[in-house]
Design a protein around this motif. Structure first.
Motif, PDB file in Angstrom:
ATOM      1  N   LEU A  44       0.317  -1.282   0.295  1.00  0.00           N
ATOM      2  CA  LEU A  44      -0.007   0.265  -0.087  1.00  0.00           C
ATOM      3  C   LEU A  44       1.052   1.348   0.852  1.00  0.00           C
ATOM      4  O   LEU A  44       1.725   1.624   0.629  1.00  0.00           O
ATOM      5  CB  LEU A  44      -0.614   0.574   1.117  1.00  0.00           C
ATOM      6  N   SER A  45       0.412   2.321  -0.997  1.00  0.00           N
ATOM      7  CA  SER A  45       0.527   3.622  -0.757  1.00  0.00           C
ATOM      8  C   SER A  45       0.379   4.460  -0.677  1.00  0.00           C
ATOM      9  O   SER A  45      -1.195   4.225  -0.032  1.00  0.00           O
ATOM     10  CB  SER A  45       1.385   3.627  -2.518  1.00  0.00           C
ATOM     11  N   ALA A  46       1.281   5.502  -0.653  1.00  0.00           N
ATOM     12  CA  ALA A  46       0.041   7.366   0.160  1.00  0.00           C
ATOM     13  C   ALA A  46      -1.569   6.818  -0.696  1.00  0.00           C
ATOM     14  O   ALA A  46      -2.542   7.881  -0.168  1.00  0.00           O
ATOM     15  CB  ALA A  46       0.433   8.423  -0.258  1.00  0.00           C
ATOM     16  N   ARG A  47      -1.344   6.056  -2.045  1.00  0.00           N
ATOM     17  CA  ARG A  47      -2.529   6.431  -2.119  1.00  0.00           C
ATOM     18  C   ARG A  47      -3.819   5.739  -1.805  1.00  0.00           C
ATOM     19  O   ARG A  47      -4.836   6.328  -1.770  1.00  0.00           O
ATOM     20  CB  ARG A  47      -2.476   5.300  -3.547  1.00  0.00           C
ATOM     21  N   SER A  48      -3.650   4.882  -0.530  1.00  0.00           N
ATOM     22  CA  SER A  48      -4.662   4.296   0.220  1.00  0.00           C
ATOM     23  C   SER A  48      -4.513   5.591   0.790  1.00  0.00           C
ATOM     24  O   SER A  48      -6.441   5.150   1.805  1.00  0.00           O
ATOM     25  CB  SER A  48      -3.969   3.608   0.662  1.00  0.00           C
ATOM     26  N   LEU A  49      -3.754   5.965   1.510  1.00  0.00           N
ATOM     27  CA  LEU A  49      -4.650   6.550   2.457  1.00  0.00           C
ATOM     28  C   LEU A  49      -6.161   8.066   2.290  1.00  0.00           C
ATOM     29  O   LEU A  49      -6.520   8.274   3.228  1.00  0.00           O
ATOM     30  CB  LEU A  49      -3.504   8.379   2.218  1.00  0.00           C
ATOM     31  N   ARG A  50      -5.817   8.519   0.543  1.00  0.00           N
ATOM     32  CA  ARG A  50      -7.408   8.431   0.093  1.00  0.00           C
ATOM     33  C   ARG A  50      -7.539   7.727  -0.144  1.00  0.00           C
ATOM     34  O   ARG A  50      -9.680   8.405   0.643  1.00  0.00           O
ATOM     35  CB  ARG A  50      -6.847   8.927  -1.566  1.00  0.00           C
ATOM     36  N   ALA A  51      -8.079   6.636  -0.039  1.00  0.00           N
ATOM     37  CA  ALA A  51      -9.408   5.450   0.520  1.00  0.00           C
ATOM     38  C   ALA A  51      -9.099   5.477   1.838  1.00  0.00           C
ATOM     39  O   ALA A  51     -11.144   5.658   2.149  1.00  0.00           O
ATOM     40  CB  ALA A  51      -8.872   4.006  -0.361  1.00  0.00           C
TER      41      ALA A  51
ATOM     42  N   LEU B  13      -2.959   0.895  11.233  1.00  0.00           N
ATOM     43  CA  LEU B  13      -2.128   0.695   9.994  1.00  0.00           C
ATOM     44  C   LEU B  13      -0.913  -0.423  10.491  1.00  0.00           C
ATOM     45  O   LEU B  13       0.214  -0.272   9.813  1.00  0.00           O
ATOM     46  CB  LEU B  13      -1.721   1.924   9.774  1.00  0.00           C
ATOM     47  N   PHE B  14      -0.884  -1.543  11.522  1.00  0.00           N
ATOM     48  CA  PHE B  14       0.169  -1.500  12.023  1.00  0.00           C
ATOM     49  C   PHE B  14       1.132  -2.595  10.667  1.00  0.00           C
ATOM     50  O   PHE B  14       0.646  -3.033   9.557  1.00  0.00           O
ATOM     51  CB  PHE B  14       0.493  -3.526  12.838  1.00  0.00           C
ATOM     52  N   GLY B  15       2.822  -1.960  10.298  1.00  0.00           N
ATOM     53  CA  GLY B  15       3.421  -2.835  10.039  1.00  0.00           C
ATOM     54  C   GLY B  15       2.955  -2.361   8.665  1.00  0.00           C
ATOM     55  O   GLY B  15       4.194  -3.002   7.322  1.00  0.00           O
ATOM     56  N   CYS B  16       2.019  -1.510   8.036  1.00  0.00           N
ATOM     57  CA  CYS B  16       1.875  -0.687   6.127  1.00  0.00           C
ATOM     58  C   CYS B  16       3.583   0.338   6.126  1.00  0.00           C
ATOM     59  O   CYS B  16       2.910   1.517   6.551  1.00  0.00           O
ATOM     60  CB  CYS B  16       1.079  -0.180   6.566  1.00  0.00           C
ATOM     61  N   ASN B  17       4.479   0.016   6.333  1.00  0.00           N
ATOM     62  CA  ASN B  17       5.744   0.434   6.444  1.00  0.00           C
ATOM     63  C   ASN B  17       5.526   1.517   4.878  1.00  0.00           C
ATOM     64  O   ASN B  17       5.916   3.413   4.959  1.00  0.00           O
ATOM     65  CB  ASN B  17       7.027   0.049   6.335  1.00  0.00           C
ATOM     66  N   ASN B  18       4.977   1.530   3.368  1.00  0.00           N
ATOM     67  CA  ASN B  18       4.880   2.650   2.985  1.00  0.00           C
ATOM     68  C   ASN B  18       3.697   3.038   2.385  1.00  0.00           C
ATOM     69  O   ASN B  18       4.297   4.119   1.512  1.00  0.00           O
ATOM     70  CB  ASN B  18       5.250   1.605   1.796  1.00  0.00           C
ATOM     71  N   ILE B  19       2.084   3.365   3.563  1.00  0.00           N
ATOM     72  CA  ILE B  19       1.192   3.404   3.138  1.00  0.00           C
ATOM     73  C   ILE B  19       1.355   5.642   3.370  1.00  0.00           C
ATOM     74  O   ILE B  19       0.209   5.437   2.958  1.00  0.00           O
ATOM     75  CB  ILE B  19       0.490   2.664   4.264  1.00  0.00           C
ATOM     76  N   PHE B  20       2.390   5.529   3.806  1.00  0.00           N
ATOM     77  CA  PHE B  20       2.464   7.334   4.094  1.00  0.00           C
ATOM     78  C   PHE B  20       3.343   7.588   2.861  1.00  0.00           C
ATOM     79  O   PHE B  20       4.109   8.739   3.223  1.00  0.00           O
ATOM     80  CB  PHE B  20       3.038   7.828   5.373  1.00  0.00           C
ATOM     81  N   TYR B  21       4.184   6.581   2.206  1.00  0.00           N
ATOM     82  CA  TYR B  21       4.954   7.457   0.953  1.00  0.00           C
ATOM     83  C   TYR B  21       4.479   7.214  -0.107  1.00  0.00           C
ATOM     84  O   TYR B  21       3.371   6.678  -0.414  1.00  0.00           O
ATOM     85  CB  TYR B  21       6.357   6.886   0.574  1.00  0.00           C
ATOM     86  N   MET B  22       4.466   8.324  -1.597  1.00  0.00           N
ATOM     87  CA  MET B  22       3.683   8.745  -3.115  1.00  0.00           C
ATOM     88  C   MET B  22       4.698   7.569  -4.073  1.00  0.00           C
ATOM     89  O   MET B  22       5.722   7.611  -3.668  1.00  0.00           O
ATOM     90  CB  MET B  22       3.713   9.597  -2.947  1.00  0.00           C
ATOM     91  N   ARG B  23       3.912   7.168  -4.602  1.00  0.00           N
ATOM     92  CA  ARG B  23       4.695   6.061  -5.658  1.00  0.00           C
ATOM     93  C   ARG B  23       4.974   7.166  -6.706  1.00  0.00           C
ATOM     94  O   ARG B  23       4.168   7.768  -7.516  1.00  0.00           O
ATOM     95  CB  ARG B  23       3.858   5.407  -5.665  1.00  0.00           C
TER      96      ARG B  23
END
Length: 729
Positions: A119-126, A139-149
């Motif tokens: 998951l990337s920052a795109r999922s933050l929009r969701a 959001l445990f261990g979702c290390n990339n979710i705060f970064y934009m692809r």
């Protein structure tokens, strides 16, 4: 009679959910435009069903290798007019940005994302789509979710098309725009593993109503901000967070705390030392505290915690099981230690809570299938928890769950210790009966272990033993299937001298398994010959001249080959006939080697003198040796053999072309029905043996001693029919 552990059957809901997920196109869905999986228009599914479908789907994808992901699965839940989702748990890398976007119109109450590194920052929009309804978020261990692809923001797609991009996101720019502003209903939040670059204080400031917060392994530069929840927070987890006096002073202000976890994985990694004064301050100020975890810290001044009995630890079985339960999902390193303690309890003492212990170990192995420590200790614990001491307390359903998780481990973790533990655990089960529901899968995994590239002889010995047991008492369809999977080829693969050197201790088991798998299975017999099996037979005779059981197993297998008329010409060579003839004199393993060698020759003789296209050895000389061998055997010998059918023997009876073959068959029947009447008298009667023996008596070519023995067989069976309940037999 008391119910066994785990004896409750699966609910109708669970069975229906499982069936629908395995048969989506036959139940809920059809293939729409561009072969897109589409929900049927007349279907409406309430949240109780949708939640179970999604969560069960994730469980099956995660733990079953045979269950494949369905492209567009989450798109089935895109329209809240036909599907309703409220509580969803998703984990690991196969969860994509497009999956969250697909369900963004749903009013989710709970969303737990664990180790979803794709998951990337795109999922933050969701996530923002759920802000008005979410009560619990992880959001445990979702290390990339705060970064934009790609280094640029990605807008949430407005179309319902399923995104098929399949790469894991690469970290680029941090998405600093996201906050939890508007998540007014959020009460439970887990941000374990939040990257250090994310400003945790700014992120959490808009959430004054939190009652549960997990900041495991999160960098907290200014801990005083935690005081904003001092009147509300009931649970605070700061596992693997660098403690300071400032942080503890803030924590003790949280008057409503019932659960506090300030533990560490390893005390060596922390400069902080817990004093008696600090610990006393926690206990005195947090008067509502029910549970406290301070493990992993260096303790000074003989620190103790008064009046707190229910905490995890290694003091007794209850504490160990509590630790496994508490730590499995988010702390595999601690779960591993607790399972190791359970292993010692099951091995040395006695596990009194078997059902709970098995369920917790199974859950840990499912949750951490790629974690070596958990897989090693968990598989070892299962070996002791399923052995004879505990077996009577286990239900069929529970034992099937153990088998499935053991096979998952063998499949996912190609490590010697795990493989050995899993194979040994399977040996605790009744084979083939208890493994038949996973028959194809278990055979494939065992065959992988038997591949020549594998060097661990001890594991291969166990694998061959299991293969042998699996093909020992199953129907011919199963045997043919295992043969086609490659068992015959794998067993005989490679350069023969190398194989003999590598597998000398495994060879006996391999031939036993080959004997079983070729029984009344012509295709497997053909495979044996195609894979240079006869060359290996000769090599083994030369290399191991004194291994009696090996000789018996090899001759037993060749007896199966000789029963196939189309294959017998390949055995009719001077070299092979000489070897078989010499083995007639063998006293190895009682009469077994001589008996089996005579059986091979009896089927060859049955084809008549016209096929005997060799000068030496002469057919008459070989037949004479066969007569001498048969007359030397003790007809009361107890046998190391198991016949499921007499058909191959019975076909040798009513014929005149090879009287010695007829005599061998009659002797074999008399030996079996007299030594084992309860087993073999009914079988002979059922297969029409009495009428064929009558024909032996009518044939002028039958030798007198053959006729005498035929009468004894018939008398034995007649007596058995008259008094089948005779307890003296």
């Amino acid at each position: 009679m008391a119910a066994k552990a785990g004896d409750n059957p699966d609910s109708l809901m669970a069975l229906c959910t499982d069936f629908c997920l395995r048969n989506l196109r036959r139940t809920m869905c059809y293939l729409g435009d561009r072969n897109k999986l589409t929900l049927r228009p007349d279907v409406f599914l309430p949240s109780e069903i949708c939640d179970k479908l999604v969560n069960a789907y994730m469980e099956m994808v995660h733990t079953e290798s045979s269950f494949e992901q369905q492209d567009g699965f989450f798109q089935l839940f895109s329209d809240p007019r036909s599907t309703r989702l409220t509580r969803v748990q998703l984990r690991e890398d196969f969860v994509r940005d497009a999956d969250l976007e697909a369900i963004r119109k749903q009013d989710l109450i709970e969303l737990h994302l664990t180790y979803c590194n794709s998951l990337s920052a795109r999922s933050l929009r969701a996530l923002n789509s759920f802000c008005q309804t979410l009560v619990s978020l992880s959001l445990f261990g979702c290390n990339n979710i705060f970064y934009m692809r790609g280094g640029a923001p990605l807008a949430c797609a407005e179309s319902d098309e399923y995104d098929e991009v399949d790469e894991r996101p690469t970290r680029f720019a941090l998405d600093s725009d996201f906050t939890f502003q508007g998540f007014n209903r959020l009460r439970l939040l887990n941000l374990g593993g939040l990257p250090e670059e994310v400003d945790v204080e700014a992120l959490l400031k808009p959430l004054p109503a939190l009652t549960s917060l997990d900041l495991s392994s999160v960098h907290i530069p200014r801990p005083s901000f935690l005081a904003q929840w001092k009147e509300r927070l009931a649970s605070l987890v700061l596992y693997n967070v660098d403690l300071t006096e400032e942080m503890l002073n803030t924590v003790v202000l949280m008057s409503q705390l019932r659960h506090l976890d300030i533990s560490r994985e390893n005390q060596r990694s922390s400069k902080f030392k817990m004093t008696r004064k600090m610990l006393t301050g926690i206990v005195r100020n947090l008067v509502h505290l029910v549970s406290l975890d301070i493990s992993g810290h260096i303790m000074l001044d003989n620190c103790t915690v008064p009046h707190l009995d229910e905490v995890t630890g290694s003091k007794n079985e209850d504490q160990v099981l509590n630790a496994i339960e508490a730590y499995t999902e988010y702390r595999p390193e601690l779960a591993h230690r607790a399972i190791n303690q359970l292993f010692d309890i099951a091995r040395i003492q006695h596990c009194s809570q078997l059902l709970r212990a098995l369920q917790l170990v199974i859950a840990a192995l499912k949750c951490h299938k790629y974690d070596k420590s958990v897989q090693v200790t968990g598989s070892a614990a299962l070996f002791y928890l399923t052995n004879t001491d505990y077996r009577s307390d286990q239900s069929v359903r529970l034992r099937r769950q153990v088998i499935q998780v053991v096979l998952n481990g063998m499949e996912q973790y190609q490590e010697v210790t795990v493989q050995r533990n899993c194979c040994l655990t399977l040996c605790n089960f009744s084979i083939p009966e208890e493994l038949e529901f996973q028959y194809h899968r278990v055979n494939q995994l065992l065959l992988k272990i038997l591949e020549p590239a594998r060097q661990d002889e001890s594991i291969q010995r166990i694998a061959v033993h299991l293969c042998n047991a699996l093909v020992c008492q199953v129907d011919n369809d199963h045997k043919e299937a295992v043969g086609k999977m490659g068992f015959v080829k794998v067993s005989l693969y490679g350069e023969l001298p190398t194989r003999l050197c590598m597998y000398c201790s495994v060879m006996e088991f391999s031939w036993s398994a080959l004997w079983n798998i070729t029984d009344e299975t012509p295709d497997n017999c053909q495979m044996f010959l195609n894979c240079r099996g006869m060359s290996l037979f000769l090599e083994c005779l030369q290399e191991f001249p004194d291994k009696q059981e090996l000789h018996r197993n090899m001759l037993g297998l060749l007896g199966n080959v000789a029963e196939v008329k189309a294959l017998r010409p390949q055995l009719l060579t001077p070299q092979f006939i000489t070897v078989f003839s010499n083995l007639l004199d063998s006293k190895a393993d009682g009469i077994e080697v001589s008996y089996n060698a005579c059986g091979v020759l009896s089927h060859i003789m049955f084809d008549g003198p016209d096929v005997w296209a060799m000068d030496e050895p002469r057919r008459d000389d070989v037949m004479e040796k066969m007569w001498d061998a048969i007359q030397s055997w003790d007809v009361s010998s107890r046998r190391n053999i198991n016949y499921r059918s007499f058909e191959p023997i019975l076909r040798l009876l009513p014929q005149s072309i090879a009287p010695v073959s007829q005599h061998w068959a009659t002797w074999a029947l008399f030996n079996l029905v007299s030594v084992y009447p309860n087993k073999y008298c009914p079988l002979l009667i059922k297969e029409g043996g009495m009428a064929l023996l009558d024909k032996v008596l009518e044939l002028e070519t039958s030798q007198q001693e053959t006729k005498d023995m035929a009468r004894k067989v018939m008398e034995q069976c007649e007596n058995f029919k008259e008094d089948p309940m005779d307890t003296n037999r």
